[in-house]
Design a protein around this motif. Sequence first.
Motif, short mmCIF file in Angstrom:
data_model
loop_
_atom_site.label_atom_id
_atom_site.label_comp_id
_atom_site.label_asym_id
_atom_site.label_seq_id
_atom_site.Cartn_x
_atom_site.Cartn_y
_atom_site.Cartn_z
N ASP A 151 0.82 -1.21 0.00
CA ASP A 151 0.00 0.00 0.00
C ASP A 151 0.86 1.26 0.00
OD1 ASP A 151 -2.25 -1.57 0.01
OD2 ASP A 151 -2.59 -1.42 2.17
N ASP A 152 1.94 1.26 0.79
CA ASP A 152 2.84 2.41 0.84
C ASP A 152 3.48 2.65 -0.53
OD1 ASP A 152 2.69 2.68 3.80
OD2 ASP A 152 3.74 0.75 3.74
N ILE A 153 3.88 1.56 -1.18
CA ILE A 153 4.54 1.66 -2.48
C ILE A 153 3.57 2.19 -3.52
CG2 ILE A 153 5.67 0.33 -4.30
CD1 ILE A 153 6.59 -1.60 -2.01
N ALA A 154 2.36 1.67 -3.52
CA ALA A 154 1.36 2.11 -4.50
C ALA A 154 1.06 3.60 -4.34
CB ALA A 154 0.08 1.29 -4.35
N GLU A 155 1.07 4.08 -3.11
CA GLU A 155 0.76 5.48 -2.84
C GLU A 155 1.89 6.41 -3.22
OE1 GLU A 155 -0.20 8.36 1.02
OE2 GLU A 155 -0.21 6.17 1.24
N ARG A 156 3.13 5.97 -3.08
CA ARG A 156 4.26 6.91 -3.16
C ARG A 156 5.17 6.70 -4.37
NH1 ARG A 156 6.27 7.81 3.05
NH2 ARG A 156 4.30 7.42 4.08
N LEU A 157 5.02 5.61 -5.09
CA LEU A 157 5.96 5.31 -6.17
C LEU A 157 5.18 5.05 -7.46
CD1 LEU A 157 9.08 4.95 -6.46
CD2 LEU A 157 8.68 2.49 -6.26
N ASP A 158 5.51 5.81 -8.50
CA ASP A 158 4.85 5.64 -9.78
C ASP A 158 5.50 4.51 -10.58
OD1 ASP A 158 3.03 7.64 -9.28
OD2 ASP A 158 4.23 9.20 -10.26
N PRO A 159 4.79 3.98 -11.59
CA PRO A 159 5.35 2.89 -12.39
C PRO A 159 6.66 3.28 -13.09
CG PRO A 159 3.00 3.09 -12.76
CD PRO A 159 3.40 4.27 -11.95
N LEU A 160 7.51 2.27 -13.32
CA LEU A 160 8.77 2.49 -14.01
C LEU A 160 8.54 2.33 -15.51
CD1 LEU A 160 11.28 0.56 -11.71
CD2 LEU A 160 10.30 2.85 -11.44
N PRO A 161 9.19 3.18 -16.31
CA PRO A 161 8.93 3.14 -17.76
C PRO A 161 9.68 2.01 -18.46
CG PRO A 161 10.58 4.79 -17.26
CD PRO A 161 10.11 4.24 -15.93
N THR A 162 9.24 1.71 -19.66
CA THR A 162 9.97 0.83 -20.56
C THR A 162 10.37 1.65 -21.78
OG1 THR A 162 7.93 0.08 -21.62
CG2 THR A 162 8.78 -1.24 -19.79
#
Length: 780
Positions: free
Chosen positions: A72-83
Motif C-alpha cells: 500500500d505504501d509503495i502504490a501510494e508513493r511510487l509511480d510505475p517504471l517506464p519501458t
Amino acid sequence: MNWPEPVIGRSVPGIQDARLLRGEGRYVDDIDEAGALHAVVLRSTEAHGVVTRFDATAVLAGGEARLVLGPDDIAERLDPLPTSWRLPGQAALHVDPQARIVRYVGQPIGLVVADSRAVAEDLAERVAIDVDPLPAVVGIDAALAVDAPLVHQDTGSNVAGTIHFGDPADELEEIFRTAPHVVERRLSVQRVSHSPLEPRGLLAEWIGHTRRLTVWSSTQSPHVVRRELAAALRLRADEVRVVAPDIGGSFGSKVTLYVDEALVCLAAMVLGGRVKWIEDRTENLTATYQGRGQQARGRLALDGDGTFLAVHADIVGDLGAFAIQAGSGPFQVTGLALEGPYRFERAGSTVTGVFTNVVPTGAYRGYGMQEASWIRERLVTEAARERGLDPVQLRLRNMIGPGEMPYTTRTGLTYDSGDYPAALRRAAAIGADRRQASTPTLRRGVAVTASVEITGFAPSALLEAFGIDWSGWESARLRVNHDGTVTVFSGVVGIGQGIDTALAQIAADRLGVPLDWITVELGDTATSPYSDLTSQASRSLTLAGGALMKAAEKMRERMLLLAAGYLGADPADVSMDGDVFRAAGRDTTIAWREVASRGWKGWGRPDPDRIRLEESVDFDPPALTYSYSAHGAAVAVDLETGRTSVEDYWTVNDSGVLVNPLIAAGQITGGVAQGLGIALLEEVVHDPATGRPLTAAYGDYVLPSVGDVPPVTIEDRVTPSEIIPGGFKGLGEGGAIPPPATVADAVADAVPEIGERLTDTPLSPFRVWSALAAAKTDCG
C-alpha cells in the motif's frame, strides 16, 4: 606542423589498474556509510499470487525497525517504471512497483530498514506476508498453450506483441516451398545470469531542506537512473544526482532502474537521511534481471549449387513477468541480425515476446546477436552436412565480399566496411593447423564460424524510427587546466572495459601531451555530459571516442594559435617538441603549461569571445558501425560421459582502429570465456510447476573456470570506419557472440552422428550424452 608520436594504438596498461590491484577501488559498498541505515528487500516466494496480508505491526512495535514499506505504501508513493523498447501493440507498457499481485519469485513486495543489515534481515523474517497462489506459467511453451493462465489478467493473452522484419512472409514461403534444399531446425538458447563480480547496490541520501536526492549506484546508466528515479519519485530532474563509482562488471544487468532500487531511494526520502542496500549473491542469481531465453524455428533454403536463397526464423522470446527497459529489444536484434555476413535473395524474421511467471529478461552482452549467430551458423553447418559440402567453402560461396560494401541486408542493416571472407579464410587456416587425432573414446573436431557485430548503437534518428525511447548521441567535454593538465568528461561509464584509459589515450594523442597529464571523469550526472545508452552495445569508445577526437582537435588548434601568437609565428610553422612549442627559424619557445596559464588569464587570445580552454562536442553519427570476426574452436567429446572440452580457441577480428590493443585483447578474451560458459555450462532453471528458481547458488549455476577456457589466440585486422572520427568500431560484445555456435559446430564435426540433435544450449554432458544415446539407438 609536426606533432608528437601517436598514442592511439599503444598497448598501455589501464590507468586504473594499479589502484584497483592494490585494493583501492571505491565501489558502492566502500563509500562512507556513516549515519546510513540499512535496507533489506522483502521478496515474493510465490511465482504468481495475490498478496492478501502484509502485516508489520509486530516488527514496528519492537522499536528496532526504522521503516517498513508495504504494497500500500509503495502504490501510494511510487509511480510505475517506464519501458523503452517495445513491440508493436505491446501490452503492459510499464513495470508496476506495487506488488498486490506478484508475478515471479523474487519480486519486491516491501522493504525493511534498520540500523544494520543483520537487524534488518532478522526483522524481515518477522513481517507477516500471506500470498494466495495462482497458477504459474513457466517457459515459452507453457505461456503459449491453449487455456494457459494469464500472467497479466488484463491483457487477454500471454503474447506481449509481435513484429516482422525483412521480406514479406508470402515471398519467403514461396521460396521455401520451391527450393531444392531446405534445412529446418528448432533452436533454443537458455536463460542465463549476468553474474558480475559486484552485485547491484546503492546508497541513497535525501536532504529535505535542499530537496536533493543523491544516489551512489552500481549502474552503467547514471542518467537513465536519474531520469527514471525523478519520474517514479515525482521529483524534478535537477533534484536528483546519480553517481556511479567503480563498478565491478555489469554485462547489461545494470542498465536500468529496478523496483528494489527505487524502494531504497523512497525509504531515504521518507526517513530524511541515508539508506544503503547491497544485493546478496542469492538475490543476484534469482531476482536480478536475466539474459537470453529464446526459442526459434529457423529455416535455410539453398539451390542445387549451395547458393543461399532464403533464411527465416520464427523467434519467440521469454520476457518474464514484465517487459522491462530493453524488454523485447534482444529478441528484435536477433531478427534484425539473422543474416550475419551472408547474402540471401530473401530473408526475414518474425519476433514474438511472451510473458511468463519468472524474473524478467533484458540486456545481456551481445544480446540478440549471439542468438542470431546460433540460429544462422547451425543452419549453415547442418546444410553443409546434409549436402556433403565443406562448411567453410559453403560459407565463402555465400559471403558478402569487400567489393560489395556498403551492403544493405534484407532486414535493413547497412554494413559499412570490411573483408569478411579474408577473416574466415584465416580462421580456417589456423584450424587446419590445430586439428588433433581422435581416440576410440575421445572424438575431436574443429569448426569456424563467421559473425557481424552491430556496434556504435546510435543514430538518434534510427532510435526514433524504431520507437526506442532513448537518445543515441554522445558528448565529450575537454578542459585544459591552468597548469596544463587535461580533464576529460564523458557520459559513458567504466564497467571494467578500460574506457577511461582509451579516452585518455585519444586525448593525449590528439593534444600531444603525456598520458599521465590526462584525467578522465565519468559516471556523475552532476558533471558528466548527458548519455542515455552510455557503456552498452559496444558503443562507448566508438561514440564517446569519436566526440572526443573532435573536441581534442579543436583544443589542439586553440593551443596552437595561442602558442603561435606568443611566438609571433604562423601556426603552420609551429611544432611541438615534447611539451614545448617551437617555431621554425626562431629561438624562442613556450611550454605547453605556459600556454595554458596564459590562456586562462585571457592573454594573447586571437578570439576575443573565447577565453576558457574548454571544448564540448556532441556527436550523433549518421549510421551504425559494424565489426566482424571469424571464430574457431577445437573440441574433444568424451563418448562415454558426453563431456565436451574446448582444447583450443582462436579469433580473427576487425574492429576498426584499435586505441589500445592490450585492452581490446582482454575484452575479446573475456567475451569468449562468457560465450563458452553459455555454450557448455550456464543455465538458469526454474521449477516448471511452481516457478521457483532451482539455480540460486553457484553450486547449481555453474560458471566457467580456468580449466574450461583454453588460451585464446587473437588476430586483428583493421578496416577503419569511414563515419567515426578516428576510424573506431566497437568490440565489447564480439568475443561473446560466436562461441556457442562455434563449439556446437565443432562438436558436430567431431561426432557428425549427433549434428542434427545439437539444437539447444548449453551442450551439457547430459545433453550430449543423451544425443549420443539417441543416435546409437537410431543406428541399431
